[in-house]
Design a protein around this motif. Structure first.
Motif, short mmCIF file in Angstrom:
data_model
loop_
_atom_site.label_atom_id
_atom_site.label_comp_id
_atom_site.label_asym_id
_atom_site.label_seq_id
_atom_site.Cartn_x
_atom_site.Cartn_y
_atom_site.Cartn_z
N VAL A 1 0.86 -1.18 0.00
CA VAL A 1 0.00 0.00 0.00
C VAL A 1 0.89 1.23 0.00
N GLU A 2 0.75 2.05 -1.03
CA GLU A 2 1.52 3.29 -1.14
C GLU A 2 0.78 4.40 -0.40
N ALA A 3 1.43 5.53 -0.24
CA ALA A 3 0.81 6.68 0.42
C ALA A 3 -0.41 7.14 -0.36
N LEU A 4 -1.44 7.52 0.36
CA LEU A 4 -2.67 8.02 -0.25
C LEU A 4 -2.65 9.54 -0.26
N PRO A 5 -3.14 10.17 -1.33
CA PRO A 5 -3.16 11.63 -1.36
C PRO A 5 -4.17 12.19 -0.34
N ALA A 6 -3.93 13.38 0.10
CA ALA A 6 -4.84 14.03 1.04
C ALA A 6 -6.18 14.32 0.35
N PRO A 7 -7.27 14.33 1.11
CA PRO A 7 -8.56 14.64 0.50
C PRO A 7 -8.60 16.08 0.00
N GLY A 8 -9.48 16.32 -0.96
CA GLY A 8 -9.62 17.65 -1.54
C GLY A 8 -10.33 18.61 -0.60
N CYS A 9 -10.68 19.75 -1.14
CA CYS A 9 -11.37 20.79 -0.37
C CYS A 9 -12.76 20.31 0.04
#
Length: 66
Positions: A16-24
């Motif tokens: 499992v790679e890093a997940l991007p942060a959620p948007g606005c």
């Protein structure tokens, strides 16, 4: 979880790679709905690409799983 179980059962090691942060935060219900809809369309397109790849590679167990 099903993908990870499938990979483990086939002798692989899922990573499992890093997940991007959620948007606005959505500005309203319409904005929220459009965001969720776009996410679902993107996921579906990615699934179809995996199915096509499994078919091309003749990985029938994976194709059937997908």
């Amino acid at each position: 979880m099903k993908f990870m179980e499938y990979i483990l059962n086939r002798g692989g090691k899922p990573k499992v790679e890093a997940l991007p942060a959620p948007g606005c935060d959505p500005k309203g219900l319409s904005d929220y709905f459009n965001s969720v809809f776009k996410h679902e369309v993107d996921d579906t397109e990615k699934m179809y690409a995996l199915v096509d790849l499994a078919f091309k590679e003749k990985k029938w167990a994976t194709w059937n799983f997908l």
